[in-house]
Every structure is written in C-alpha cells, then in structure tokens.
Scaffold this active site. Structure first.
Site, PDB file in Angstrom:
ATOM      1  N   MET A 213       0.851  -1.197   0.000  1.00  0.00           N
ATOM      2  CA  MET A 213       0.000   0.000   0.000  1.00  0.00           C
ATOM      3  C   MET A 213       0.888   1.249   0.000  1.00  0.00           C
ATOM      4  O   MET A 213       0.453   2.330   0.381  1.00  0.00           O
ATOM      5  CB  MET A 213      -0.936  -0.008   1.205  1.00  0.00           C
ATOM      6  CG  MET A 213      -1.919  -1.190   1.150  1.00  0.00           C
ATOM      7  SD  MET A 213      -3.457  -0.920   2.024  1.00  0.00           S
ATOM      8  CE  MET A 213      -2.895  -0.623   3.673  1.00  0.00           C
TER       9      MET A 213
ATOM     10  N   LEU B  29       6.684   2.976   1.457  1.00  0.00           N
ATOM     11  CA  LEU B  29       7.603   1.844   1.530  1.00  0.00           C
ATOM     12  C   LEU B  29       8.709   2.071   2.559  1.00  0.00           C
ATOM     13  O   LEU B  29       9.253   3.170   2.679  1.00  0.00           O
ATOM     14  CB  LEU B  29       8.219   1.601   0.149  1.00  0.00           C
ATOM     15  CG  LEU B  29       7.212   1.359  -0.986  1.00  0.00           C
ATOM     16  CD1 LEU B  29       7.944   1.126  -2.305  1.00  0.00           C
ATOM     17  CD2 LEU B  29       6.282   0.184  -0.676  1.00  0.00           C
ATOM     18  N   HIS B  30       9.014   1.006   3.296  1.00  0.00           N
ATOM     19  CA  HIS B  30      10.094   1.057   4.284  1.00  0.00           C
ATOM     20  C   HIS B  30      10.974  -0.177   4.082  1.00  0.00           C
ATOM     21  O   HIS B  30      10.745  -0.964   3.146  1.00  0.00           O
ATOM     22  CB  HIS B  30       9.524   1.144   5.705  1.00  0.00           C
ATOM     23  CG  HIS B  30       8.464   0.117   5.987  1.00  0.00           C
ATOM     24  ND1 HIS B  30       8.734  -1.235   6.039  1.00  0.00           N
ATOM     25  CD2 HIS B  30       7.128   0.227   6.199  1.00  0.00           C
ATOM     26  CE1 HIS B  30       7.622  -1.894   6.297  1.00  0.00           C
ATOM     27  NE2 HIS B  30       6.622  -1.034   6.389  1.00  0.00           N
TER      28      HIS B  30
ATOM     29  N   GLY C  43      11.051  -2.940   5.447  1.00  0.00           N
ATOM     30  CA  GLY C  43      10.317  -4.211   5.410  1.00  0.00           C
ATOM     31  C   GLY C  43       9.868  -4.544   3.997  1.00  0.00           C
ATOM     32  O   GLY C  43       9.983  -5.694   3.539  1.00  0.00           O
ATOM     33  N   HIS C  44       9.378  -3.535   3.266  1.00  0.00           N
ATOM     34  CA  HIS C  44       8.964  -3.764   1.878  1.00  0.00           C
ATOM     35  C   HIS C  44      10.180  -4.092   1.002  1.00  0.00           C
ATOM     36  O   HIS C  44      10.115  -4.951   0.128  1.00  0.00           O
ATOM     37  CB  HIS C  44       8.280  -2.507   1.309  1.00  0.00           C
ATOM     38  CG  HIS C  44       6.999  -2.143   1.988  1.00  0.00           C
ATOM     39  ND1 HIS C  44       6.862  -1.029   2.773  1.00  0.00           N
ATOM     40  CD2 HIS C  44       5.786  -2.754   1.994  1.00  0.00           C
ATOM     41  CE1 HIS C  44       5.624  -0.950   3.227  1.00  0.00           C
ATOM     42  NE2 HIS C  44       4.951  -1.983   2.780  1.00  0.00           N
TER      43      HIS C  44
ATOM     44  N   GLY D 261       4.828  -9.960   4.039  1.00  0.00           N
ATOM     45  CA  GLY D 261       5.599  -9.884   5.280  1.00  0.00           C
ATOM     46  C   GLY D 261       4.942 -10.692   6.391  1.00  0.00           C
ATOM     47  O   GLY D 261       3.720 -10.748   6.507  1.00  0.00           O
TER      48      GLY D 261
ATOM     49  N   LYS E 246       4.960  -9.795   9.289  1.00  0.00           N
ATOM     50  CA  LYS E 246       4.409  -8.791  10.208  1.00  0.00           C
ATOM     51  C   LYS E 246       2.874  -8.872  10.256  1.00  0.00           C
ATOM     52  O   LYS E 246       2.272  -8.771  11.308  1.00  0.00           O
ATOM     53  CB  LYS E 246       4.901  -7.423   9.742  1.00  0.00           C
ATOM     54  CG  LYS E 246       4.101  -6.230  10.099  1.00  0.00           C
ATOM     55  CD  LYS E 246       4.459  -5.707  11.433  1.00  0.00           C
ATOM     56  CE  LYS E 246       3.627  -4.521  11.826  1.00  0.00           C
ATOM     57  NZ  LYS E 246       2.549  -4.186  10.927  1.00  0.00           N
TER      58      LYS E 246
ATOM     59  N   VAL F  33      11.014  -7.046   9.485  1.00  0.00           N
ATOM     60  CA  VAL F  33      12.209  -6.196   9.665  1.00  0.00           C
ATOM     61  C   VAL F  33      11.908  -5.242  10.824  1.00  0.00           C
ATOM     62  O   VAL F  33      10.814  -4.679  10.901  1.00  0.00           O
ATOM     63  CB  VAL F  33      12.533  -5.409   8.377  1.00  0.00           C
ATOM     64  CG1 VAL F  33      13.746  -4.509   8.572  1.00  0.00           C
ATOM     65  CG2 VAL F  33      12.777  -6.377   7.221  1.00  0.00           C
TER      66      VAL F  33
HETATM   67  O1  PAF Z   1      -0.187  -5.786   3.650  1.00  0.00           O
HETATM   68  C1  PAF Z   1      -0.579  -4.850   2.919  1.00  0.00           C
HETATM   69  O2  PAF Z   1       0.111  -3.860   2.721  1.00  0.00           O
HETATM   70  C2  PAF Z   1      -1.955  -4.944   2.288  1.00  0.00           C
HETATM   71  O3  PAF Z   1      -2.855  -5.549   3.144  1.00  0.00           O
HETATM   72  C3  PAF Z   1      -1.947  -5.628   0.917  1.00  0.00           C
HETATM   73  C4  PAF Z   1      -1.493  -7.077   1.023  1.00  0.00           C
HETATM   74  C5  PAF Z   1      -1.003  -4.881  -0.010  1.00  0.00           C
HETATM   75  C6  PAF Z   1      -3.333  -5.605   0.316  1.00  0.00           C
HETATM   76  O4  PAF Z   1      -3.812  -4.319   0.161  1.00  0.00           O
END
Ligand code: PAF
Length: 288
Positions: free
Chosen positions: A27, A30-31, A33-34, A145, A147, A174
C-alpha cells in the site's frame, strides 16, 4: 523501471516480461520491510513487480484510509533503487470500476478472530484486492511480510482453496534497532508514543523467553505475562495471545518443539495509532 497505472497496461507489460515474475503487493509508504520483500523476491525470480495501492476495501469506517501516507515520488525512487522492474499504481476506479458488481471471498475459519473480529470486513477487502492483483499480474510468486501474520494465513488459505497458480512466500519482519516492527503506521507515532511502542516487541520477547527458555506450557500464563509488559508500556491492549501457527486456533498447551512452533500475536493502541506484531515461539523461529 516501468510504471503502469491501468489494468490493461500491467497485463501488457506482464505479457512482455520474460522469465519468472514475482509480485510484491503493497500500500506504499515503503520502508525497509517492503524492500526486504523485494530483495527476497529477487533471489527467486527474474523480474519483480510491485503494486502500490491504498485499498479502500480493507479499511473500515473511522479507520485511517484518508490519512494513510502516500509518498508516491519517494516510493518510486525506492523501487527503482531496489531493482524493481515494474510498478503497478492503479487509481481506485481501475481496481473498483463503479459499474463492477462486487465479489467477496472470505476465509471464515481464519477471520472471525483477532484482526478480523476487531476490523470487520478487513480481510474480505484484503482477499478481494489480492485476488484481483494476482489475476492481473499472474506472477509465479507473491511475497508478503510475516508482520501481518493473520493476513498471511488468510492469503495462503485463499490461494490454496481457490487453486490459484501462485506460490506465496513469507518474509521475516524487519525491525528498528529497538525491536519495533517496521510499519507504515509508525510514522504516526509522536516521540513519546514511539518510546512506548517498543512494548509490543518486549511482550513478544517475554513470551519467547518463557516458552523457549523457561519451558512454560500454559498459554494463559504466557498471555498474562505479555499483557503485563504491554500494560507497563501504557499500551491499550486489543489482544495478546498464543495460537496455533496455521489455524490460529486456541491452544490447550504450548508445544513449541512438537509443532515446529506456535505464534504469539499482539495488537495494541497508542492514542489513535494501532500497531500489531507477532513472533514464532519455538521451532526454527520461522513462519511455517
Ligand atoms: O499488507 C498490505 O500492505 C496490504 O494488506 C496488501 C497485502 C497490499 C493488500 O492491500
């Protein structure tokens, strides 16, 4: 790096992409973890697609949809630096055309509790968007993740039950230097809340110590201890539980060595910010 904003564009781009493809659904905001998801994906596939979409369907009334951070330029830069090949950033109308009749996929056995109980409709929204993204991009792998542990269990169940042709991979959480799990919502914490937020990690570490070193087998005793740590950090507790790592069912007895681990899950609020975290206790400490 290519940026697609429509479903047609991303489908076309996917068609032209050689080799094995992974999708990292996000979503945005981004950090590290992403980025860890992207890095893991790069170990397994040739091309990584990242989707950035703040999914309204998974937010309930009064939740933080409107104030959810959307630092688009920064996110794109991070993706580029991380070696992402394609970013899919659809507008809401692309994902949810107004004329489209809604389909709901639910996983009732896993969602009647914990996050699902506190956020009714949340997982139906997650399943709907993840199902759509997987169908649009048709990746060989999708990375999520640890998380969001319950989300991971729900997505795995959906993919298995609907025989969706994708491998789901989990990536370890992370953490900041003090143990706080990285989350886009950490940005909402003020200084004092940030100090207290480490209570979630400390509660989980307390559970890990009791189970792995102390041999504590009574889930109620471990849960009490976690609550105590959370309360000591002045966190408003939503839940602090020890559960089966796959079914998320309640346990009579914590048997970390036999089952390959159990999972401790916590959720707590600091003012208007709600944080969740989890830890595998016993086993290899990894998501099963
Ligand atoms: O974990 C997330 O960031 C959201 O729930 C996802 C998997 C991108 C779905 O919108």
């Amino acid at each position: 790096m290519l940026i697609c904003t429509t479903v047609d564009e991303v489908r076309q781009q996917r068609g032209k992409t050689p080799g094995r493809v992974a999708l990292v659904p996000t979503m945005g905001a981004l950090h590290e973890g992403h980025i860890a998801l992207v890095e893991q994906a790069k170990q397994v596939v040739d091309q990584v697609f990242v989707s950035i979409f703040v999914n309204p369907a998974q937010f309930g009334p009064g939740e933080d949809l409107d104030r959810y951070p959307r630092p688009v330029e920064k996110d794109l830069k991070r993706c580029e630096q991380a070696g992402v090949s394609t970013v899919f950033m659809p507008a809401v109308e692309q994902m949810y055309p107004p004329e489209q009749i809604e389909t709901l996929v639910t996983v009732p056995a896993l969602t009647g509790q914990l996050e699902g109980a506190i956020r009714p409709g949340h997982f139906a929204g997650v399943c709907r968007v993840v199902g759509k993204l997987l169908n649009m991009v048709q990746p060989h792998y999708a990375f999520f993740g640890q998380k969001d542990y319950q989300q991971l269990c729900v997505i795995r169940a959906m993919v298995a039950d609907l025989a969706m042709p994708v491998h789901i991979r989990a990536v370890a959480t992370v953490r900041e230097a003090d143990g706080l799990a990285m989350s886009s919502r950490n940005a909402f914490l003020d200084e004092e809340q940030r100090r207290r937020s480490v209570g979630l990690y400390k509660a989980l570490m307390q559970a890990r110590m009791m189970v792995e070193q102390g041999g504590e087998a009574d889930p109620a005793i471990v849960e009490d201890a976690m609550r105590h740590v959370l309360a000591a950090h002045h966190l408003e507790i939503d839940y602090a539980v020890v559960r089966h790592p796959e079914t998320l069912g309640e346990l009579d007895c914590v048997e970390p060595t036999l089952t390959g681990g159990v999972v401790a899950l916590v959720a707590a609020r600091l003012g208007s910010v709600r944080l969740i975290d989890n830890m595998i206790l016993g086993g290899a400490g990894l998501v099963p």
